[in-house]
Write a protein that holds these residues in place. Structure first.
Motif, short mmCIF file in Angstrom:
data_model
loop_
_atom_site.label_atom_id
_atom_site.label_comp_id
_atom_site.label_asym_id
_atom_site.label_seq_id
_atom_site.Cartn_x
_atom_site.Cartn_y
_atom_site.Cartn_z
N GLY A 76 -94.47 1.53 -53.40
CA GLY A 76 -93.93 0.93 -52.19
C GLY A 76 -92.44 1.10 -52.07
N VAL A 77 -91.90 0.28 -51.20
CA VAL A 77 -90.52 0.46 -50.79
C VAL A 77 -89.54 0.13 -51.91
CG1 VAL A 77 -90.09 -1.86 -49.87
CG2 VAL A 77 -89.17 0.14 -48.68
N ARG A 78 -89.97 -0.66 -52.87
CA ARG A 78 -89.09 -1.02 -53.99
C ARG A 78 -88.93 0.13 -54.99
NH1 ARG A 78 -86.20 -5.17 -52.18
NH2 ARG A 78 -87.54 -6.07 -50.62
N GLY A 79 -89.78 1.12 -54.86
CA GLY A 79 -89.72 2.22 -55.81
C GLY A 79 -88.86 3.38 -55.34
N LEU A 80 -88.14 3.17 -54.24
CA LEU A 80 -87.34 4.26 -53.70
C LEU A 80 -85.90 4.23 -54.24
CD1 LEU A 80 -88.42 4.08 -49.95
CD2 LEU A 80 -89.20 5.67 -51.71
N ALA A 81 -85.32 5.39 -54.39
CA ALA A 81 -83.91 5.47 -54.75
C ALA A 81 -83.25 6.53 -53.87
CB ALA A 81 -83.75 5.82 -56.23
N LEU A 82 -81.92 6.49 -53.86
CA LEU A 82 -81.17 7.43 -53.03
C LEU A 82 -80.40 8.39 -53.92
CD1 LEU A 82 -80.58 8.03 -49.99
CD2 LEU A 82 -78.43 6.79 -50.30
N TYR A 83 -80.50 9.67 -53.60
CA TYR A 83 -79.89 10.70 -54.44
C TYR A 83 -78.95 11.58 -53.63
CZ TYR A 83 -83.37 9.48 -57.91
OH TYR A 83 -84.12 8.79 -58.82
N LEU A 84 -77.98 12.10 -54.34
CA LEU A 84 -77.08 13.08 -53.76
C LEU A 84 -77.56 14.46 -54.20
CD1 LEU A 84 -74.35 12.89 -52.14
CD2 LEU A 84 -73.22 13.39 -54.29
N LEU A 85 -77.68 15.37 -53.25
CA LEU A 85 -78.34 16.64 -53.53
C LEU A 85 -77.52 17.78 -52.96
CD1 LEU A 85 -81.64 17.62 -54.05
CD2 LEU A 85 -81.33 18.04 -51.62
N GLU A 99 -82.31 -0.45 -56.28
CA GLU A 99 -81.79 -0.94 -55.00
C GLU A 99 -81.78 0.15 -53.94
OE1 GLU A 99 -77.72 -2.22 -55.44
OE2 GLU A 99 -77.06 -0.32 -56.29
N GLY A 100 -82.55 1.21 -54.17
CA GLY A 100 -82.50 2.37 -53.28
C GLY A 100 -82.77 2.02 -51.83
N ILE A 101 -83.72 1.14 -51.59
CA ILE A 101 -84.07 0.86 -50.20
C ILE A 101 -82.89 0.28 -49.44
CG2 ILE A 101 -85.03 -1.43 -50.77
CD1 ILE A 101 -86.12 1.05 -47.97
N TYR A 102 -82.03 -0.47 -50.14
CA TYR A 102 -80.87 -1.02 -49.44
C TYR A 102 -79.89 0.08 -49.08
CZ TYR A 102 -82.87 -5.40 -50.84
OH TYR A 102 -83.74 -6.44 -51.00
N LEU A 103 -79.73 1.02 -49.99
CA LEU A 103 -78.83 2.14 -49.69
C LEU A 103 -79.37 2.96 -48.51
CD1 LEU A 103 -77.94 1.37 -52.65
CD2 LEU A 103 -77.15 3.75 -52.80
N ILE A 104 -80.67 3.14 -48.53
CA ILE A 104 -81.28 3.89 -47.43
C ILE A 104 -81.04 3.19 -46.09
CG2 ILE A 104 -83.52 4.59 -46.45
CD1 ILE A 104 -84.44 5.07 -49.38
N LEU A 105 -81.23 1.88 -46.09
CA LEU A 105 -81.01 1.14 -44.84
C LEU A 105 -79.54 1.20 -44.43
CD1 LEU A 105 -83.40 -1.90 -45.35
CD2 LEU A 105 -83.71 0.11 -43.89
N GLU A 106 -78.64 1.19 -45.40
CA GLU A 106 -77.22 1.31 -45.05
C GLU A 106 -76.94 2.67 -44.41
OE1 GLU A 106 -74.78 0.40 -48.42
OE2 GLU A 106 -75.55 -1.65 -48.62
N VAL A 107 -77.61 3.70 -44.92
CA VAL A 107 -77.46 5.01 -44.29
C VAL A 107 -77.95 4.96 -42.84
CG1 VAL A 107 -78.40 7.37 -44.29
CG2 VAL A 107 -77.53 6.37 -46.41
N LEU A 108 -79.07 4.31 -42.65
CA LEU A 108 -79.62 4.22 -41.29
C LEU A 108 -78.72 3.41 -40.36
CD1 LEU A 108 -83.46 3.79 -41.93
CD2 LEU A 108 -82.22 5.79 -41.07
N ASN A 109 -78.00 2.42 -40.93
CA ASN A 109 -77.08 1.66 -40.09
C ASN A 109 -76.11 2.57 -39.36
OD1 ASN A 109 -78.12 -0.81 -40.90
ND2 ASN A 109 -76.61 -1.14 -42.52
#
Lengths: 492, 492, 492, 492
Positions: free
Chosen positions: D206-215, D260-270
């Motif tokens: 689920g959503v808690r298992g996501l992380a944000l990466y730089l690629l 905490e990836g999902i929070y970073l993702i949402l910040e990107v969407l902001n």
């Protein structure tokens, strides 16, 4: 020698030695390498441009919607001097050199330059002072405000037999004439000024009834003077908008006498045939350069494919063919530069030029098409993918082979000037100025015999002889150029 | 004889006489005239079809979005018997005749038929009973449920040197193998069944390490067994979707022994080279027919352009060239029909076939390309307009010239079979069965001398000799056909 | 009720109950499901068709190059009876039902049918016997030889104010007239017969000077009677070729009296407005059906997105809106069927129809566009990909919203018939035949008050009132249909 | 006020008063007027760019073949400061102003700028020093060497429910991670640096298992780090290449903690939601400006159509709506500028921002789409012709309405932040700082009641309330801007 293949300017220096035009050529080539190549690619990829006929207010505007890049690319050649240098230096040669260089990068783009030149020259030669004063400076501008020219002869019934196919009617209206008719292959549609063939009302039938007119884009009252029915979807030369143009009581100005129009028309064609020849050679150079680049990179059976003996031999032979073709086209260019101001009755030098121009148009285009076909084969499967655009050069070459008269036409016109003016002897004498030309002498004798045949047989059996004449002339003329001693067997 | 130009069936009858396949050919031609021509035009005009990779539910589907017309056109050939007749009558000849006819109307459409045949034949020859039972009936269906085949060899590094360029790996998995790799030129992408070259894990390097596999579109579990990365934008043959295909542990079945794969691959190529030769001749016929139609209509200088002697002569010579090319391709077809079931060690008949196949592939494609180029020139300016689509035939011809090995490749492979098997003597003997062939005998002797050169020089100097060999063989073989006595000078 | 969404025939049965036309509708729908859908997709994907202006002999032909599939699709509707049934059964209703069904599958294809109907009707009503005998049977053929009609009014200055914008001149020439002018939005360019607005020479200025003419594609001598300057690149409705048409002394026949032309033109528009309304409803149904299919498949947050309450509610509301819109369009269709044969002075029934037609054209197109926009949003990111073609419906809807008069035009024309004929009272009376309509009564009173405003203010403040009038009328009329009791809350 | 419509810079000054960014905006607008407009037109006309996957040597290159003009246009915004100004001035506002201005001229071009910003911000906020040092300066270059960013979250199963749809796997590899998976909607494919959502191996479902990466685009060894499977054919935003991107053990660097990836993702969407809101307003301004230009020119019934009262009223209302939408988007921009550096636990200000961002994304896109639709109708028939490109704005608007979450998603996310954080009360308090907001207060109370419903009913009945909340908030926030006193009734 192979080193020069990738640079048209370098190749020109090899072939004709240094000239005063080198700095201009160098700058222009640099622009192409840095900016123009990518623009030309994308214009070809973009296909036929859009024609916006009406603006939002419903007013007819006939705006040609190229990407802005196109206009930058187009204007670059005018700024470099494809028109103004010819007049400033009273020589067609700088124009032809710039056209050669342009054609290496974008075969179709040479067309606007050539037809603009073909508009400026008859205007300068036959226009009265008022016309010249009014229009010539606009064509010779050195900035982006430069006007473009165009040469519109062909109508729907075909381009070879103008005497029968031109139906556009010209009616006198005070100082002006009014032209009404449809031009079917109108290159550089949208040009600010055109020369157009038309038939003055009441004149004789056939080719003697043609006259040449100057036709501006806008009427005196500011309205459009011609409309573009549509742009044609061509397989190549997408850098020139070719359209069907409608003349409807369009304002026009007679050039020369109404009774000598056909001569003016043929003089216009002289320029474009020479330019077409140079463009064909430049295209062949480009194709050869691209194939070389690929053959130096691609590996098969453990070595560069360039190092496979059969392919290497093809490269050497093609390079030699390229140099011969260049000699043919360049000598035609120089002769035209000598004779273009002549008026009837023309000199022998003019007839010599005409024969050379027909041979050059014919043979260089054939060489370009064959080289482009071969270049695709060198690339193997990649050669037929649109992604790699190797196939573009064959498309471009086929247009060069057809524009300004196909091989059939050139061969027959060459035969005619031989029959009427014994131009093959003029050609032999010209070539032998640089030393003995036994092969050409042999062919000249064969032609003399050939002329003894019936008219039907002269034409029926002419092609193999005409083909050998072109090829042999090309080889003979190469000897007169600085580039003659260059060997084709360099390391590469 | 000119009367036959507009009808491929008529031309075939002229050349090989009546056969049992005439009714099928007649029906098929009728369909093309009534429906197929217009479909083929619109498919070419439509360009590369779309590939729908995913459905709306996000499932990978790789659906090729041709217009419905395309599928009707495609299925028509299968129904007519391009596959099933070959098996029902135990002869490749009806397949080849139908391919000839197809190619007259749509050069690219022959590809699906040819590669389907090239899939069915090795399956029938090398497949075990279970494989044959499972797959062969699907390929031989006589209705629209027929499966299609495909032959996927080439990878990104090129198609000539398969030993070096094939990197697809095959790993054994019980009865099956799993293939992983990318096929770069995958014709008939989307086929239900393919034969593919791959490299069994642990095998030798180079060409000896290749094997041939049968690869279905769907896995045993119903999922896609390969994916299509994209369809390639080709300049022509838009009637066959050529793609880049990704194999990812794709299920596959070994055909023949793993150590003899290269022989199977070459046998597959035998079929496509012969089909390519027939297709080239058919395309040349079509081009000639279209040019004739135009030349009969167009008027210049007061008469049909066909009646201009220079052009008329070109028509006569081209027709003669067409008949020679047909003879070459047809003899190769008949020989293949004799030898295709052979296994190693091959007979002399097989080596004779191989030489003939290389000469035929080379020379017919060259003739087709030159004829297509000439056909454009006959049409003058109309020849370069997309609207008239005369230019299509040159695009198609260039693909035929490159597919299945370019002229370079055919010439070198012909030289190899001459060097190794003295195949030129086999060829001479074969040709002389129909009577003396002095020109071919002369060339055979020259080749014997040529073989005394160093390896490097043999290749370096081979092209002109190889070219004459092809042309002379074509002329010699024409004498063995019923069509030999037909003169080219008929009224038209 | 949701079950019916995927089938236009099923939906029609739900809404209006069984009719004698059911078998024809069922067959026609079946054809669409089996063949037509894929054709329609590929025609839309193919974009604007090519126009071949000239044949290879240089003769003007104006051939429209659709794929063969297109013609099959087009003819299917004529065979199904979109024209002949209207005459055989002396009722417009079968035509309208077939148009509804067509529009579900291909919104643009309804246009040829509608304009053919709009050509046949005035011909039947106003044509003299000779004209009818000569042309009508050709339009009513039941096979593929059927002629098509077209309705050409609009010129470059715009379509709303025909009195000012029509400049085409008609000059009497014996029994015939000669028309000269340009039609800027000529739908179904290429039709064998058209009705066209023109201005008889010497007549009054403005709208009173217009007349309606019948214009065949070919002149009496077999030449083209009009030429197509170009086909227009529209964002949708690619199943109808819309062109710019040039009339140049084109042969034409006057319909009705020269002084009553504007009434005939408005009668033509009556038909197309009603057809446009039905087409809009059908398009909304299609969009809703596609969105439903997607929402039943797509999973988010653990359930089908259709089961998300917010989205489910939108589906229910949209379905209700669809049914109301259908009622509006259907009542307009039925009224037109009653009044179309009327001549001036028109009855009250005719004025009632006119109001209803304006409301229907306005409101159904608005609903279709909003539904198509919403349908794209339901599909999320897939909605904006050309691959999935969900976006097509919005493109189609925008054309429906603009053709035959935009919302502005319909609102103002509705206001005019209210002002002049008190048509809102006629409408209320009509609606109340089926029972009390309190909301509509309320609005009728508000309109009465509104009519007391100054002319400027009447127009300035009209839109919100007009919008409510359309919406309320739609709701009221639904009650009169069999489909009224169907609930939107079915399982799906 | 109407005067400002044609100039985004002028409009911004009217709405927010003079700022320090005016000179930069003025220069940038001038570039667009002189060069950019025509480039943007031609890029849209050119359609999806080509993707060249392999170079001639067979090496994978994934080069995106835009015309050179495109790159000039793209780089212009970076030079103007869309990235570097945000960091140099430590404020997002100059970036947002430049994005507004860009969007007026080319809606799609804002996407590369926005996603580059959305890459730079998390890198600056969460990257360790080594990462920042290595990558950040490249993004902030002021010349044409600037790197671009990209934000890749969505996979084939959809973009709303990332917890379920992201399947890309991340495996630790020393300091780095290796990512494997497919990104289905990868905007700005080809970017030198991306942030991507992935699922660290072994993490929760689920959503808690996501992380944000730089690629990065290139691996440490210089090879491509990701490949582009294809570019997507979108209906608009052709100024940003959107692709399907394949990650295959691609090198990547973790940003923030894996948990905490999902929070970073949402910040990107902001960031992208705010940018999308501004872009929507700018697009609506453009549409309105174009419609105004047309309405000032077009004549019907004897006067400019702008002077028809019904249409004039529509213009006035749309202008007012535009100003309200701008207020909504601008307040969201300012709030984001305040809160973007916050980390969990977030402040109330952050939650207020989130609600506002959802309302702004929803309502501005809806307004843009409706305005674009209306703008087409104003143009009448010209509105559906590709030639005039009025229809482009609706295509662009539909993408804005769908990207970054459709209306459904924004409404539901707004409801969630209301439910969890009582954010509607935060919003009311915020709005009332500028004075009483009775309408908003009323709605706040209704929402309080609404929250008493069952979860199902809260969602089922939410849309009309949410819609009113957005609209009322927009109206309320306009009062806090300098532009509030401008009347819509100016002369024009």
């Amino acid at each position: 020698m192979f080193d020069a293949l990738a640079s048209p300017h370098h190749f020109l220096r090899e072939m004709i030695g240094p000239t005063a035009h080198d700095p201009a050529l160098k700058d222009y080539e640099q622009w192409w390498e840095q900016e123009g190549r990518a623009i030309s690619d994308s214009v070809d990829r973009g296909g036929t441009p859009w024609l916006r006929m009406f603006d939002a207010a419903g007013k007819r505007v006939d705006e040609i919607l190229y990407p802005p890049d196109y206009w930058r690319m187009l204007k670059q050649g005018y700024r470099a001097g494809v028109l103004w240098r010819a007049f400033e230096q009273d020589s067609l040669l700088p124009a032809f050199l710039l056209i050669y260089l342009t054609s290496f990068y974008d075969s179709g783009l040479s067309c606007p330059y050539t037809v603009s030149l073909s508009t400026a020259l008859p205007l300068a030669k036959y226009g009265d002072d008022r016309l010249k004063e009014r229009f010539l400076p606009k064509l010779l501008r050195q900035n982006d405000e430069v006007w473009q020219g165009a040469t519109w002869m062909t109508e729907i019934k075909g381009g070879s037999d103008l005497g029968a196919s031109v139906e556009t009617l010209a009616v006198r209206d005070g100082d002006m004439w009014r032209l009404t008719g449809d031009k079917y292959f109108a290159s550089n549609a949208g040009a600010e000024l055109a020369v157009a063939a038309a038939r003055p009302q009441g004149g004789p039938l056939g080719v003697r009834g043609l006259a040449l007119y100057l036709l501006p884009r806008w009427r005196s009252d500011g309205e459009l003077n011609y409309t573009i029915r549509r742009l044609k979807d061509k397989i190549a030369t997408r850098s020139v908008p070719t359209g069907e143009v409608e003349l409807r009581e369009s304002e026009a100005y007679l050039l020369g006498g109404a009774e000598e129009g056909i001569y003016l028309i043929l003089e216009v064609l002289n320029v474009s045939r020479v330019a077409n020849s140079l463009g064909s050679v430049a295209l062949a150079q480009r194709t050869l350069a691209d194939a070389l680049g690929f053959a130096q990179t691609r590996i098969a059976f453990g070595k560069r494919i360039l190092d496979h003996p059969l392919l290497r031999r093809q490269f050497e032979e093609r390079l030699q063919g390229l140099r011969q073709c260049f000699a043919l086209a360049w000598q035609a260019s120089q002769l035209l530069n000598e004779v273009w101001k002549e008026r009837r009755p023309y000199s022998e030098r003019y007839h010599l030029f005409r024969l050379l121009a027909h041979l050059a148009k014919y043979w260089t285009a054939e060489f370009a098409a064959q080289t482009a076909k071969w270049g695709m084969e060198v690339h193997g499967g990649l050669g037929v993918l649109e992604e790699f655009r190797v196939e573009r050069w064959l498309r471009e070459a086929m247009i060069l082979a057809i524009w300004e008269g196909t091989a059939h036409r050139q061969l027959l016109d060459a035969l005619e000037v031989i029959e009427r003016k014994q131009a093959h002897h003029l050609l032999l004498a010209f070539a032998e100025q640089g030393g003995a030309c036994p092969d050409l002498r042999q062919i000249t004798q064969e032609i003399d015999q050939h002329l003894g045949l019936s008219a039907e047989q002269r034409e029926f059996r002419w092609e193999p002889l005409g083909r050998r004449l072109a090829q042999t002339t090309a080889a003979a003329l190469l000897d007169a150029l600085p580039g003659k001693h260059k060997t084709a067997q360099g390391n590469f």
